[in-house]
Write a protein that holds these residues in place. Structure first.
Motif: not given
Length: 264
Positions: A85, A150-151, A154, A157-158
């Motif tokens: 991410g 998945a989290l 994320v 990415a953040a």
């Protein structure tokens, strides 16, 4: 022969010594301390402060990552998820900065505002981490491994966006969310995993800032000359300092600085 003063600026070295000392005492990431110091005290353009601090963070965390790897305290599968991410998010953010013009007033204003909010979030996490982890534990415990993966991507990415724009977030914020997502993993492995992920993230983001012209190498060298002995000295005395009181004081200071940057 060139003078040493052309490459080493002692005010930055003393700033590096002070920040390195606080990092050694509290474990809080240098970006939360160094970047606002460079912007507010030395008047450095926010993009240059962030870009220089990112390379500084990447270089200093290589050693920590190597130690954690030797001790077997890195969960590499989680590092890969985070990097999946963070790497593309960092590259996309760098492209946006290049499009805006990295030294422009628009970029400087955006980076200062994001830095301010990132510091406010870091201060909140420092003060309420145990409470946040405990309150979210039941919700995260019900999630499947697929959802956790998945989290984690994320989260990466953040962090990629936040770190590239502010150099803040990979430490206190990243560790806290990982504690929520992986409650069965030991704190040592969480910290080691976070540091291992921070190395490629900060180096990618720092190299990108260098490519678009927002790294000051003499300032970077000066900061390293101060921060490395600062971290070593403070780490030696860390066990003798009241950690909770120091972290609370540091969180309040970060909140005040963050509010100044976010709402100025």
């Amino acid at each position: 022969m060139m003078q040493i003063g052309q490459f080493i600026h002692f005010p930055y070295t003393f700033a590096g010594l002070a920040v390195g000392g606080l990092v050694g005492l509290t474990g809080v990431g240098g970006g939360s301390l160094m970047t606002p110091l460079l912007v507010l005290m030395f008047g450095i353009h926010p993009a240059t402060a962030v870009g220089t601090d990112l390379l500084y963070a990447g270089l200093t965390k290589i050693t920590g990552s190597a130690v954690h790897h030797r001790n077997g305290s890195i969960e590499w599968s989680v590092v890969r998820r985070l990097a999946a991410g963070s790497a593309p998010a960092a590259l996309a953010t760098l492209a946006l900065l290049a499009y805006w013009g990295v030294q422009s007033q628009r970029s400087g204003s955006a980076i200062s505002t994001i830095l301010g909010y990132a510091l406010l979030l870091t201060a909140t996490v420092l003060l309420f981490r145990p409470w946040l982890v405990e309150k979210t534990r039941p919700a995260f415990a019900r999630l499947s491994e697929r959802h956790i993966a998945a989290l984690t991507i994320v989260l990466g990415a953040a962090l990629g966006v936040m770190v590239t724009l502010s150099s803040v977030g990979a430490g206190a914020i990243g560790v806290t969310v990982l504690l929520m997502l992986y409650p069965k993993m030991s704190t040592l492995r969480i910290v080691g995993t976070d540091i291992a992920h921070a190395v490629p993230l900060t180096l990618i983001a720092g190299a990108g800032h260098w490519a678009i012209g927002s790294v000051d190498w003499p300032m970077l060298i000066s900061l390293l000359l101060g921060s490395i002995p600062g971290i070593m000295i403070a780490s030696h005395f860390a066990t003798r300092v009241p950690d909770r009181a120091l972290r609370t004081l540091l969180a309040v200071a970060l909140a005040l600085v963050g509010a100044k940057l976010a709402f100025q």
